[in-house]
Motif scaffolding. Sequence first.
Motif, mmCIF file in Angstrom:
data_model
loop_
_atom_site.group_PDB
_atom_site.id
_atom_site.type_symbol
_atom_site.label_atom_id
_atom_site.label_comp_id
_atom_site.label_asym_id
_atom_site.label_seq_id
_atom_site.Cartn_x
_atom_site.Cartn_y
_atom_site.Cartn_z
ATOM 1 N N GLN A 169 117.919 -50.317 -58.894
ATOM 2 C CA GLN A 169 116.840 -50.549 -57.873
ATOM 3 C C GLN A 169 116.942 -49.567 -56.913
ATOM 4 O O GLN A 169 115.699 -49.062 -56.127
ATOM 5 N N GLU A 170 117.963 -48.801 -56.473
ATOM 6 C CA GLU A 170 117.946 -47.612 -55.891
ATOM 7 C C GLU A 170 117.595 -46.476 -56.436
ATOM 8 O O GLU A 170 117.100 -45.294 -55.665
ATOM 9 N N ASN A 171 117.187 -46.542 -57.678
ATOM 10 C CA ASN A 171 116.734 -45.057 -58.306
ATOM 11 C C ASN A 171 115.133 -45.551 -58.962
ATOM 12 O O ASN A 171 114.821 -45.074 -59.889
ATOM 13 N N MET A 172 114.560 -46.709 -58.459
ATOM 14 C CA MET A 172 113.331 -47.243 -58.770
ATOM 15 C C MET A 172 112.192 -46.436 -57.743
ATOM 16 O O MET A 172 112.455 -46.795 -56.646
ATOM 17 N N GLY A 173 111.135 -46.298 -58.229
ATOM 18 C CA GLY A 173 109.932 -45.853 -57.342
ATOM 19 C C GLY A 173 109.341 -47.005 -56.884
ATOM 20 O O GLY A 173 109.792 -48.185 -57.127
ATOM 21 N N SER A 174 108.579 -46.953 -55.973
ATOM 22 C CA SER A 174 107.835 -48.038 -55.266
ATOM 23 C C SER A 174 106.914 -48.902 -55.836
ATOM 24 O O SER A 174 106.168 -48.266 -56.800
ATOM 25 N N VAL A 175 107.037 -50.037 -55.957
ATOM 26 C CA VAL A 175 105.910 -50.882 -57.133
ATOM 27 C C VAL A 175 105.490 -51.821 -55.909
ATOM 28 O O VAL A 175 106.340 -52.780 -55.160
ATOM 29 N N VAL A 176 104.162 -51.982 -55.769
ATOM 30 C CA VAL A 176 103.629 -52.815 -54.927
ATOM 31 C C VAL A 176 103.289 -54.065 -55.928
ATOM 32 O O VAL A 176 102.754 -54.303 -56.969
ATOM 33 N N GLU A 177 104.091 -55.362 -55.276
ATOM 34 C CA GLU A 177 103.552 -56.607 -55.936
ATOM 35 C C GLU A 177 102.666 -57.227 -55.178
ATOM 36 O O GLU A 177 102.222 -57.496 -54.193
ATOM 37 N N ASP A 178 102.106 -58.184 -56.089
ATOM 38 C CA ASP A 178 100.814 -59.093 -55.818
ATOM 39 C C ASP A 178 101.422 -60.842 -56.263
ATOM 40 O O ASP A 178 101.746 -60.828 -57.438
#
Length: 388
Positions: A169-178
């Motif tokens: 998760q520290e190496n993950m890009g931003s993900v917008v959740e709905d």
Amino acid sequence: MAKKELGPGRKHVDELGLESVPTYQRLQKDVRKKFGKVGVETLDLMGEVKVASSRYIHKNKRFDLAMFISGAYDRSIIMNACDWIDQNKELFGETILEIGCDMGFMTTFLAKTFPDRKIVSIDRNQKGIDFARMNCERLGIRNVEFKCTCLNDLDDIHFDTVFTMRVAQENMGSVVEDPMDEFPELSERFAKSLEGYCKKLRTLIGDSGNIISIEKIHMDALFGGYVRAMSRAGLKGNDASHKEVKCTELDIPVVLQCMEFVPSKEDIVDLNVLIDCFVHHISITEAQYLGWDAKIMLPLIAKKLQCGYEIVPKSDGDRCRVAMFIRKCDETCLILYIHREAYVKMECYDISSMDYLISMIQDIVKDAVSCGRFNVTTLIDWPSMLYN
């Protein structure tokens, strides 16, 4: 009565001196008492930042303070992760790279468990590296090489085993959740955000190497996305090694997904990967599923959309999807799926209930239309939700 012997994880956290703290309120009180203003300010700064790597920078200002805060949050997690490693020692190769060692809690356990193997531990926080060296010195450990570096700076180097824990998760890009996201859609977004990280992991092992992964992830779309990203990097999950481990952070329940990934030259089908990871841990014979279990199971067992509607408020209000499907491999079974924001339910019915279910769905739609506050769309197909 003989005293029960402590497990390896419990022995390790006790040897490190990691103290258990039951609640955040108790942590604040103890930090104030033990460390005064600097302790209180450190907790406040850790609570303000949203990026995990920044929390480590604030935490690792002073060794004794960092040990106390880490123990409060991580004692249960470290203990359970060590127990899983002890039960799966055969998975580790002769040369081991640990990514994200922080203060060396897992480093020291790996070094004690594999005293004759070469271990390299990296972290991008120099203070974390310094404190990890101190913990090694405290425990008399000398078979670890530390490097302050980033994962992406490692080139032209291979290990038999790469060990990662709470790093994805520290190496993950931003993900917008709905809240209305369905499992395949959201897991695909997570997969894309993790593809670069997973591809880098693959470059660090040879064809006979492996990745040992322990991630603080629930059995949800994030885990699905992580597994899919690993598969696209040519790394197949070893389902026999997979275990979901329940832990706590202070008084908050958390889970760890512990799993080995190995290189595969075969074409890895996303659906097969997800089936292997999920259906062994979620019963496929239940009559009803709720929440994430419902979101996960629908694309795995639903075959054909019979009828469905999207109900969207014209202004304020909850969005809703309601649909009926034929079940895969059993066309005598119907699936009713209702998704209203955070509420998700999937139920299985006999084919004889079709008229009843259609009538119930139509009543829901009529109520939405008659009140005049919703727009209703007929779902012709639901391809983004299903794996055919």
